[in-house]
Structure formats: C-alpha cells, structure tokens
Design a protein around this motif. Structure first.
Motif, PDB file in Angstrom:
ATOM      1  N   ARG A  68       0.833  -1.205   0.000  1.00  0.00           N
ATOM      2  CA  ARG A  68       0.000   0.000   0.000  1.00  0.00           C
ATOM      3  C   ARG A  68       0.870   1.259   0.000  1.00  0.00           C
ATOM      4  O   ARG A  68       0.573   2.226  -0.696  1.00  0.00           O
ATOM      5  N   HIS A  71       2.245   1.724  -3.453  1.00  0.00           N
ATOM      6  CA  HIS A  71       1.216   2.280  -4.339  1.00  0.00           C
ATOM      7  C   HIS A  71       1.007   3.768  -4.068  1.00  0.00           C
ATOM      8  O   HIS A  71       1.008   4.581  -4.986  1.00  0.00           O
ATOM      9  N   ARG A  72       0.830   4.106  -2.796  1.00  0.00           N
ATOM     10  CA  ARG A  72       0.550   5.509  -2.445  1.00  0.00           C
ATOM     11  C   ARG A  72       1.712   6.429  -2.807  1.00  0.00           C
ATOM     12  O   ARG A  72       1.504   7.597  -3.141  1.00  0.00           O
ATOM     13  N   ASP A  74       3.811   5.803  -5.269  1.00  0.00           N
ATOM     14  CA  ASP A  74       4.115   5.595  -6.687  1.00  0.00           C
ATOM     15  C   ASP A  74       5.555   5.134  -6.868  1.00  0.00           C
ATOM     16  O   ASP A  74       6.327   5.700  -7.646  1.00  0.00           O
ATOM     17  N   TRP A  79       7.319  -1.566  -5.038  1.00  0.00           N
ATOM     18  CA  TRP A  79       6.176  -2.418  -5.366  1.00  0.00           C
ATOM     19  C   TRP A  79       6.655  -3.749  -5.958  1.00  0.00           C
ATOM     20  O   TRP A  79       6.267  -4.821  -5.499  1.00  0.00           O
ATOM     21  N   PRO A 100      -4.299  -1.407  -4.475  1.00  0.00           N
ATOM     22  CA  PRO A 100      -4.508   0.009  -4.818  1.00  0.00           C
ATOM     23  C   PRO A 100      -5.952   0.485  -4.650  1.00  0.00           C
ATOM     24  O   PRO A 100      -6.185   1.670  -4.459  1.00  0.00           O
TER      25      PRO A 100
END
Length: 178
Positions: A68, A71-72, A74, A79, A100
């Motif tokens: 997470r 994802h947050r 970027d 990831w 996401p």
C-alpha cells in the motif's frame, strides 16, 4: 537515474561490511546505490532488517502495508520487489491487484481487519498519525509492540519510497536493458 548503482567490484571493505546486514540478499540496484554511503547504509539496513526479519507484525500484514505504501508513493521499485515477498506470504495475485483499490472494488479481497491495516497506512501517509478509531481497531488483533512495528514499517517504507524515487533507482531488468 540520479545516483547510479555502485558496481560491487568498487566496494571497499567498509561498504561490504555496511551491506552485510542484508546477508543472503542478492545484490540489487537499491543495495548498490546505498553503497555510495556506507555509514548511512549500515545504520539504516540494521533497522530495515529488523522490520523484515524480527518484527512482531505478522508477515502478511507487513507485506500488505508495504504494498500500500508503494502504491501511495508511486514507487515501482518498492512495489515490484515486495510483490514477490507478498506472494511468499500467501498473498494472491488478486489480492495484490486489489491493494490500490482496497476501499472500492477491491474491498471483497480483504477481511475487515486487513482493510483496517490498509486504512492505517493511508492515515499514516496522509497525516503522519493513526486515528483513535484505527489505533483501537488494530488493537483488537495486535498488541502494542505489533502496532509499533506497524507504524515503523509504514514509516520506513515511506522513507525508502522517497529515496528510491528521488535517486531514480531502476528495476534490475530495466537497467540491464539499457
């Protein structure tokens, strides 16, 4: 790439010792970039190894939280590396794909507690603090040490995402293609 990985054949003894905290880990672009600053690498990696190897936070929750964060923030590097670790902890491809959008269409992939963990990541990323409601909900299954490890895991991987993105650390297969 702002800070290219330092090839292993250019590592001095201090660098090798600093990176030894990640024993058994393959040399990758992140470690090779940390090689530019052995003292910082040694201090940071000791903390990071605790979060990966000795944390009281259940590994499945750790990997959901890290995904997470990635994802947050970027952070493709973070990831990609943690997708494999998540799979090692039994997290399915469908669950990974749902990280996401866990509050929307992906909600059905996680139980209430896992959604609380993912919400906690968002609160920490957005406000640098867990709400009283989320702290209490996490306390239904996690003890104080586990909640502390959760907060430090989110913070550590937020920091790593900032570093990876700022330094321009590329995925190994991308770097090899160039």
């Amino acid at each position: 790439m702002r800070l290219p990985p330092l090839p292993a054949d250019q590592w001095d003894e201090a660098t090798q010792q600093a990176l030894s905290a990640m024993r058994g880990a393959d040399t990758n672009n992140a470690l090779s970039t940390f090689a530019h600053h052995p003292a910082l690498a040694k201090a940071f990696l000791r903390f990071n190894v605790h979060l990966l190897m000795a944390s009281t936070l259940p590994a499945r929750l750790r990997e959901l939280a890290i995904l997470r964060v990635a994802h947050r923030r970027d952070c493709a590097y973070e990831w990609t590396h943690h997708v494999d670790l998540a799979k090692d902890e039994g997290i399915t491809d469908d669950e990974i794909a749902a990280v996401p959008c866990f509050a929307g269409e992906g909600a059905g992939h996680f139980d209430d507690f896992e959604r609380t963990v993912l919400t906690g990541v968002d609160e920490l990323v957005d406000k640098s603090e867990l709400s009283d409601q989320t702290w209490a909900a996490l306390g239904e299954r996690l003890n104080d040490q586990q909640r502390m490890d959760f907060v430090f895991t989110v913070g550590c991987y937020t920091l790593l995402a900032m570093a990876f993105n700022t330094f321009g650390i590329q995925l190994e297969h991308v770097a090899q293609e160039r």
